[in-house]
Design an enzyme around this catalytic site. Structure first.
Site, PDB file in Angstrom:
ATOM      1  N   GLU A  56       5.350  -9.983  -6.611  1.00  0.00           N
ATOM      2  CA  GLU A  56       6.295 -10.124  -5.506  1.00  0.00           C
ATOM      3  C   GLU A  56       6.596 -11.605  -5.302  1.00  0.00           C
ATOM      4  O   GLU A  56       5.819 -12.310  -4.646  1.00  0.00           O
ATOM      5  CB  GLU A  56       5.694  -9.581  -4.198  1.00  0.00           C
ATOM      6  CG  GLU A  56       5.289  -8.134  -4.249  1.00  0.00           C
ATOM      7  CD  GLU A  56       5.132  -7.551  -2.844  1.00  0.00           C
ATOM      8  OE1 GLU A  56       5.929  -6.688  -2.489  1.00  0.00           O
ATOM      9  OE2 GLU A  56       4.229  -7.984  -2.102  1.00  0.00           O
ATOM     10  N   LYS A  63       3.510  -2.053   6.510  1.00  0.00           N
ATOM     11  CA  LYS A  63       3.189  -3.243   7.300  1.00  0.00           C
ATOM     12  C   LYS A  63       2.777  -2.794   8.710  1.00  0.00           C
ATOM     13  O   LYS A  63       2.145  -1.758   8.856  1.00  0.00           O
ATOM     14  CB  LYS A  63       4.364  -4.232   7.307  1.00  0.00           C
ATOM     15  CG  LYS A  63       4.889  -4.494   5.896  1.00  0.00           C
ATOM     16  CD  LYS A  63       5.780  -5.682   5.802  1.00  0.00           C
ATOM     17  CE  LYS A  63       6.246  -5.827   4.352  1.00  0.00           C
ATOM     18  NZ  LYS A  63       6.800  -7.121   4.041  1.00  0.00           N
ATOM     19  N   HIS A 100      -1.707  -9.623  -0.370  1.00  0.00           N
ATOM     20  CA  HIS A 100      -0.284  -9.608  -0.034  1.00  0.00           C
ATOM     21  C   HIS A 100       0.117 -10.978   0.512  1.00  0.00           C
ATOM     22  O   HIS A 100      -0.659 -11.642   1.196  1.00  0.00           O
ATOM     23  CB  HIS A 100       0.009  -8.516   1.007  1.00  0.00           C
ATOM     24  CG  HIS A 100       1.480  -8.338   1.244  1.00  0.00           C
ATOM     25  ND1 HIS A 100       2.179  -9.150   2.103  1.00  0.00           N
ATOM     26  CD2 HIS A 100       2.387  -7.467   0.708  1.00  0.00           C
ATOM     27  CE1 HIS A 100       3.466  -8.774   2.081  1.00  0.00           C
ATOM     28  NE2 HIS A 100       3.603  -7.759   1.255  1.00  0.00           N
TER      29      HIS A 100
HETATM   30  P1  PGA Z   1      10.283  -6.018   1.346  1.00  0.00           P
HETATM   31  O1  PGA Z   1       8.700  -6.266   1.350  1.00  0.00           O
HETATM   32  O2  PGA Z   1      10.516  -4.759   0.553  1.00  0.00           O
HETATM   33  O3  PGA Z   1      10.639  -5.877   2.793  1.00  0.00           O
HETATM   34  O4  PGA Z   1      10.902  -7.209   0.700  1.00  0.00           O
HETATM   35  C1  PGA Z   1       7.923  -6.094   0.214  1.00  0.00           C
HETATM   36  C2  PGA Z   1       6.492  -6.340   0.553  1.00  0.00           C
HETATM   37  O5  PGA Z   1       6.219  -7.177   1.429  1.00  0.00           O
HETATM   38  O6  PGA Z   1       5.575  -5.721  -0.029  1.00  0.00           O
END
Ligand code: PGA
Length: 225
Positions: free
Chosen positions: A149, A10, A85
């Site tokens: 996700e 990120k 995403h």
């Molecule tokens: P997280 O994020 O592992 O912090 O839950 C996953 C992602 O956003 O790809």
């Protein structure tokens, strides 16, 4: 087959931290695909790490201030790209149509696409995922990878249970005439990965929050190896 470990940084880490991280992640020997903040990407490529971008634009060049094109990415040795995403969809208002255009441009430049799909807490899971897949992949014949996700699991320490995960992966796979790889993402850590690793249909993990945390990654490695 060895599971994919995809690390989505990120917008985290400053340059000095990146340099330390690079050394540590290589010592860890987990053979990850890393999605760093784009300005650091070349550094990862040059270190021999499989590298992706967290986003891409749908045009190869032109007056698109602030964007990065798939051909530019390819030209520095990027192999992968995350498209769709949840944070791109939510914060930057990307639609399935935008995502479709980005995927087309990416595959035309031989980038391997990881398309992120997932439903929110009170949404109709199958409807949402079906729409994301059908509209996102309209007219696309090339093989891609899916990252499932559920949006409520991102950064929350919550997760679907084993049965729920098995069911939704089966549902996702039913849209494809090839054996598509489906990664799981959302609160993946040393604890939660114990459940996920029991689901054979999961081809790997997309790790966000913990992706820059070397000691947690070390624990993850211990659990899955
Ligand atoms: P997280 O994020 O592992 O912090 O839950 C996953 C992602 O956003 O790809």
């Amino acid at each position: 087959m060895e599971k994919i470990i995809a690390l989505n940084h990120k917008m985290n880490m400053e340059y000095e931290e990146v340099q330390n991280y690079l050394k540590n992640i290589q010592e860890l020997e987990i053979n990850p695909i890393i999605f760093p903040t784009a300005i650091y990407a070349k550094k990862f490529v040059d270190s021999g790490i499989k590298t992706g971008l967290q986003n891409i634009y749908s045009q190869n060049s032109g007056p698109y201030t602030g964007e990065i094109s798939p051909s530019q990415a390819k030209s520095i040795g990027i192999d992968y790209v995350l498209i769709g995403h949840f944070e791109r969809r939510k914060i930057f208002k990307e639609t399935n149509k935008d995502i479709n255009e980005k995927i087309k441009a990416a595959v035309n430049n031989n980038l391997k696409v990881i398309l992120c799909v997932g439903e929110g807490k009170n949404e109709n899971q199958e409807e949402i995922i079906k729409t994301q897949i059908i509209e996102g992949l309209k007219d696309i014949k090339e093989e891609i990878i899916i990252a499932y996700e559920p949006t409520w699991a991102i950064g929350s320490n919550e997760m679907p249970n084993k049965k729920e995960l098995e069911n939704i992966i089966k549902y996702i796979k039913s849209f494809f005439d090839y054996d598509i790889m489906v990664l799981y993402g959302g609160s993946v850590g040393a604890d939660t990965i114990k459940t996920i690793k029991e689901v054979n249909a999961v081809s790997g993990y997309l790790i966000g929050g913990n992706s820059t945390n070397i000691s947690e990654l070390k624990k993850i490695k211990e659990v899955i190896s």
